[in-house]
Design an enzyme around this catalytic site. Structure first.
Site, PDB file in Angstrom:
ATOM      1  N   ASP A 198       0.865  -1.175   0.000  1.00 36.86           N
ATOM      2  CA  ASP A 198       0.000   0.000   0.000  1.00 36.86           C
ATOM      3  C   ASP A 198       0.904   1.228   0.000  1.00 36.86           C
ATOM      4  O   ASP A 198       1.540   1.552   1.009  1.00 36.86           O
ATOM      5  CB  ASP A 198      -0.901  -0.019   1.235  1.00 36.86           C
ATOM      6  N   GLY A 205       1.007   4.962  -0.034  1.00 38.01           N
ATOM      7  CA  GLY A 205       0.148   6.117   0.196  1.00 38.01           C
ATOM      8  C   GLY A 205       0.902   7.431   0.142  1.00 38.01           C
ATOM      9  O   GLY A 205       2.035   7.512  -0.333  1.00 38.01           O
ATOM     10  N   GLY A 206       0.274   8.477   0.679  1.00 37.01           N
ATOM     11  CA  GLY A 206       0.865   9.796   0.630  1.00 37.01           C
ATOM     12  C   GLY A 206       2.022   9.981   1.589  1.00 37.01           C
ATOM     13  O   GLY A 206       2.919  10.786   1.327  1.00 37.01           O
ATOM     14  N   SER A 207       2.034   9.239   2.704  1.00 38.46           N
ATOM     15  CA  SER A 207       3.080   9.409   3.717  1.00 38.46           C
ATOM     16  C   SER A 207       3.901   8.155   3.945  1.00 38.46           C
ATOM     17  O   SER A 207       5.097   8.251   4.250  1.00 38.46           O
ATOM     18  CB  SER A 207       2.450   9.821   5.061  1.00 38.46           C
ATOM     19  N   GLU A 243      -7.861   1.177  -4.593  1.00 41.64           N
ATOM     20  CA  GLU A 243      -7.569   1.481  -3.189  1.00 41.64           C
ATOM     21  C   GLU A 243      -8.754   1.230  -2.265  1.00 41.64           C
ATOM     22  O   GLU A 243      -8.606   0.634  -1.192  1.00 41.64           O
ATOM     23  CB  GLU A 243      -7.115   2.931  -3.073  1.00 41.64           C
ATOM     24  N   TYR A 254       6.687  12.513  13.669  1.00 38.22           N
ATOM     25  CA  TYR A 254       5.372  12.102  14.162  1.00 38.22           C
ATOM     26  C   TYR A 254       5.421  11.695  15.632  1.00 38.22           C
ATOM     27  O   TYR A 254       4.580  12.118  16.432  1.00 38.22           O
ATOM     28  CB  TYR A 254       4.877  10.936  13.297  1.00 38.22           C
TER      29      TYR A 254
END
Length: 268
Positions: A9, A11-13, A74, A142
């Protein structure tokens, strides 16, 4: 000989990987900007891979690393992965429920029996917390942001119901937010307070949208998945508290951040 299989997967991050080796499922994640290292590690650790991909950057990963792989839509992968984990983790839930995927942004899906449909999306999510959190505090990372948020007090930044009514009895819970960041012009607040307020604003926004979606689609439960709640105790606790107030039953999945990767993996 059986080939090893993997779901990725992208993704954006984050780039999240689920791979099966000798009948056992393994999980791994990397920042998306470390995709070269991530894929090299995967190929070295698990040779002879058969791969399925999902996520916004799936086509980039396919073109660069796995031209023979297949891409799973997705939203399909997310819902299939959620169903898989609900059973694997022995979670009890009604047949009809919402999936709230809190990643870089947030997506909502309604599941009714065998059917699943994406119904809503918002730019408010984990990306908001890390991005705006860094702008508000100059703190990077984070983990550092979530730890600092846990030390803060949202009431030093947010105007609460009790601030408006003071000694009078308010019509709703006095600890609820009347206006996010409304005390921001005051001098006495810390980085931790700003992050606590930001985390609370994200939670409130997600709960309000979830509550409205639950009412419209006549469901009473929501499954929370995605990376933004992992290790983020202030966000998790706020979601639990506010969802309870609006009458929505919450289910957190232990491996919920990997739902997309699992959905891609089981589609191989």
């Amino acid at each position: 000989m059986l080939r090893n299989t993997a779901g990725i997967d992208a993704g954006g991050s984050l780039i999240k990987m689920v791979y099966q080796e000798n009948g056992r499922m393994h999980f791994k994640k990397f920042p998306i900007n470390e995709q070269d290292s991530a894929i090299s590690w995967l190929k070295m650790s698990v040779p002879s891979l058969k791969v399925s991909l999902t996520g916004g950057k799936a086509s980039v990963i396919q073109k660069k690393y796995f031209p023979e792989s297949q891409i799973i839509p997705e939203f399909q992968a997310t819902c299939e992965g959620t169903r898989f984990l609900l059973e694997a983790e022995n979670k009890t839930i009604e047949d009809n429920y919402l999936i709230v995927n809190i990643g870089t942004g947030t997506s909502w899906h309604v599941v009714k029996g065998d059917k699943a449909e994406r119904i809503l999306g918002s730019g408010i999510g984990g990306g908001t917390f890390t991005g705006l959190g860094s702008l508000l505090t100059k703190v990077r990372g984070y983990h550092q942001l979530t730890c600092l948020a846990e030390e803060g007090n949202k009431g030093h930044i947010d105007m609460l119901v009790k601030d408006i009514y003071e000694s009078a009895e308010g019509p709703i819970n006095e600890e609820l937010t009347a206006a996010n960041f409304a005390k921001g012009n005051r001098l006495k607040h810390s980085d931790a307070d700003r992050l606590a307020s930001l985390s609370n604003m994200i939670a409130e926004t997600i709960v309000l949208l979830t509550s409205q979606a639950a009412t419209i689609h006549q469901v009473k439960s929501a499954v929370i998945i995605g990376s933004a709640t992992v290790g983020n105790n202030p966000l998790r606790q706020a979601l639990k508290s506010y969802m309870n107030m609006v009458g929505v039953t919450l289910v957190f999945l232990e491996k919920g951040e990997y739902c997309g990767a699992i959905g891609a993996h089981i589609s191989v």
